[in-house]
Design a protein around this motif. Structure first.
Motif, PDB file in Angstrom:
ATOM      1  N   SER A 169       0.852  -1.189   0.000  1.00 46.01           N
ATOM      2  CA  SER A 169       0.000   0.000   0.000  1.00 46.01           C
ATOM      3  C   SER A 169       0.887   1.239   0.000  1.00 46.01           C
ATOM      4  O   SER A 169       2.077   1.169   0.310  1.00 46.01           O
ATOM      5  CB  SER A 169      -0.953   0.005   1.199  1.00 46.01           C
ATOM      6  N   ASP A 178      -2.019   7.795   1.084  1.00 45.92           N
ATOM      7  CA  ASP A 178      -3.041   8.436   0.255  1.00 45.92           C
ATOM      8  C   ASP A 178      -3.822   9.417   1.109  1.00 45.92           C
ATOM      9  O   ASP A 178      -4.653   9.015   1.929  1.00 45.92           O
ATOM     10  CB  ASP A 178      -3.973   7.385  -0.334  1.00 45.92           C
ATOM     11  N   SER A 215      -7.767   9.118   1.055  1.00 39.34           N
ATOM     12  CA  SER A 215      -8.456   7.952   1.585  1.00 39.34           C
ATOM     13  C   SER A 215      -8.767   8.170   3.060  1.00 39.34           C
ATOM     14  O   SER A 215      -7.933   8.688   3.798  1.00 39.34           O
ATOM     15  CB  SER A 215      -7.572   6.709   1.428  1.00 39.34           C
ATOM     16  N   LEU A 223      -3.723   3.508   0.483  1.00 39.71           N
ATOM     17  CA  LEU A 223      -4.336   2.993  -0.729  1.00 39.71           C
ATOM     18  C   LEU A 223      -3.664   1.661  -1.061  1.00 39.71           C
ATOM     19  O   LEU A 223      -2.438   1.613  -1.198  1.00 39.71           O
ATOM     20  CB  LEU A 223      -4.124   3.984  -1.881  1.00 39.71           C
ATOM     21  N   PHE A 264      -2.153  -0.639  -3.279  1.00 37.99           N
ATOM     22  CA  PHE A 264      -1.613  -0.354  -4.610  1.00 37.99           C
ATOM     23  C   PHE A 264      -1.338  -1.623  -5.413  1.00 37.99           C
ATOM     24  O   PHE A 264      -1.668  -1.706  -6.583  1.00 37.99           O
ATOM     25  CB  PHE A 264      -0.336   0.475  -4.445  1.00 37.99           C
ATOM     26  N   THR A 291      -3.829  -3.262  -8.114  1.00 39.65           N
ATOM     27  CA  THR A 291      -5.185  -3.361  -7.566  1.00 39.65           C
ATOM     28  C   THR A 291      -6.110  -2.424  -8.343  1.00 39.65           C
ATOM     29  O   THR A 291      -5.659  -1.594  -9.132  1.00 39.65           O
ATOM     30  CB  THR A 291      -5.209  -2.948  -6.082  1.00 39.65           C
ATOM     31  N   GLU A 292      -7.394  -2.533  -8.076  1.00 37.72           N
ATOM     32  CA  GLU A 292      -8.363  -1.625  -8.697  1.00 37.72           C
ATOM     33  C   GLU A 292      -8.065  -0.177  -8.303  1.00 37.72           C
ATOM     34  O   GLU A 292      -8.097   0.726  -9.137  1.00 37.72           O
ATOM     35  CB  GLU A 292      -9.776  -2.012  -8.283  1.00 37.72           C
ATOM     36  N   GLU A 293      -7.758   0.022  -7.020  1.00 38.33           N
ATOM     37  CA  GLU A 293      -7.439   1.370  -6.538  1.00 38.33           C
ATOM     38  C   GLU A 293      -6.150   1.883  -7.175  1.00 38.33           C
ATOM     39  O   GLU A 293      -6.039   3.062  -7.515  1.00 38.33           O
ATOM     40  CB  GLU A 293      -7.293   1.380  -5.008  1.00 38.33           C
ATOM     41  N   ASP A 349      -6.661   3.157 -10.714  1.00 38.58           N
ATOM     42  CA  ASP A 349      -7.228   4.503 -10.769  1.00 38.58           C
ATOM     43  C   ASP A 349      -6.145   5.574 -10.837  1.00 38.58           C
ATOM     44  O   ASP A 349      -6.331   6.614 -11.467  1.00 38.58           O
ATOM     45  CB  ASP A 349      -8.125   4.778  -9.555  1.00 38.58           C
ATOM     46  N   GLU A 379      -6.508   4.213 -15.442  1.00 42.93           N
ATOM     47  CA  GLU A 379      -6.818   2.942 -16.087  1.00 42.93           C
ATOM     48  C   GLU A 379      -6.069   2.702 -17.389  1.00 42.93           C
ATOM     49  O   GLU A 379      -6.478   1.900 -18.222  1.00 42.93           O
ATOM     50  CB  GLU A 379      -8.328   2.760 -16.220  1.00 42.93           C
ATOM     51  N   PRO A 407      -6.694  -3.130 -13.584  1.00 46.29           N
ATOM     52  CA  PRO A 407      -6.493  -3.963 -12.390  1.00 46.29           C
ATOM     53  C   PRO A 407      -5.997  -5.350 -12.816  1.00 46.29           C
ATOM     54  O   PRO A 407      -6.467  -5.900 -13.814  1.00 46.29           O
ATOM     55  CB  PRO A 407      -7.893  -4.049 -11.776  1.00 46.29           C
TER      56      PRO A 407
END
Length: 170
Positions: free
Chosen positions: A107, A110, A113, A118, A120, A143-145, A148, A152, A156
Motif C-alpha cells: 500500500s 493516500d 483515503s 491505498l 496499490f 489493484t483496482e485502486e 485509478d 486505467e 487492475p
C-alpha cells in the motif's frame, strides 16, 4: 524534502528495504517525455539499474485494525513521476507491506483515503533468494485502486516488475 538528481546513483544497497523498478515501460515512457521527470526524495534512491530503493523505516510499526501490529513493514522515501504539463503526477510514498503469503499487499500513503492508505499492489507469492537475504515477489499486480492512479491506462491485475525485499543485506 530532499530530492536526488537522476544522475546521482548508488551502486550497492547495504541495508534492508525494497528494491523495485515499478514498471520499466512506465519509467521509460516518463523519461522519453519532453517534460517528463522522475524525482526521488525523503530517503529513496535511484540505483544504477534504474530501480528505486526504499529503506526500511525501523521506528514505525505498521498497525492493523486492532490494537497490535500485523508484522507489516513500512518504508521511507518516495518517488514522483511527472509529465504532460503537470497533467501526469504520480507519487509513491509511505510504502507498506502487510499480510502474508499470496495475500500480501503493498500500500501507499493516500491523503484522499479515509484510512490514509491505498492498496496499490497485490504482491502474490514470495520466494527466498538463494543466499537467504531477500524475498522476491516476482509478479506483483495492480489493484483496482492502484489502476485509478494510472487513469486505467493499466488495468487492475496488470503485472508490474518484480519487487525485492532485502531483509539482511550483509
Amino acid at each position: 524534502m530532499t530530492a536526488q538528481s537522476l544522475s546521482t546513483t548508488i551502486p550497492v544497497v547495504t541495508q534492508a528495504g525494497i528494491r523495485w523498478s515499478v514498471k520499466a515501460s512506465f519509467t521509460a515512457y516518463i523519461e522519453k517525455m519532453r517534460d517528463g521527470n522522475i524525482t526521488v526524495f525523503d530517503g529513496a534512491i535511484r540505483l544504477d539499474d534504474g530501480s528505486f530503493f526504499f529503506p526500511v523505516q525501523k521506528e514505525a510499526a505498521v498497525q492493523n485494525s486492532g490494537s497490535g501490529t500485523d508484522g507489516g513493514l513500512r518504508f521511507a522515501g518516495a518517488v514522483q513521476f511527472t509529465g504532460h504539463g503537470g497533467m501526469l503526477a504520480l507519487i509513491l510514498e509511505g510504502l507498506e507491506i502487510t499480510g502474508e503469503g499470496d495475500q500480501s499487499i503493498l500500500s501507499i500513503a493516500d491523503a484522499y483515503s479515509p484510512e490514509g492508505r491505498l492498496p496499490f499492489m497485490t504482491l502474490g507469492e514470495r520466494e527466498s533468494t538463494s543466499d537467504g537475504h531477500a524475498f522476491v515477489y516476482s509478479s506483483p499486480t495492480l489493484t483496482e485502486e492502484g489502476a485509478d492512479l494510472y487513469f486505467e491506462n493499466y488495468r487492475p491485475g496488470t503485472e508490474f516488475d518484480a519487487l525485492t525485499l532485502s531483509i539482511d543485506p550483509s
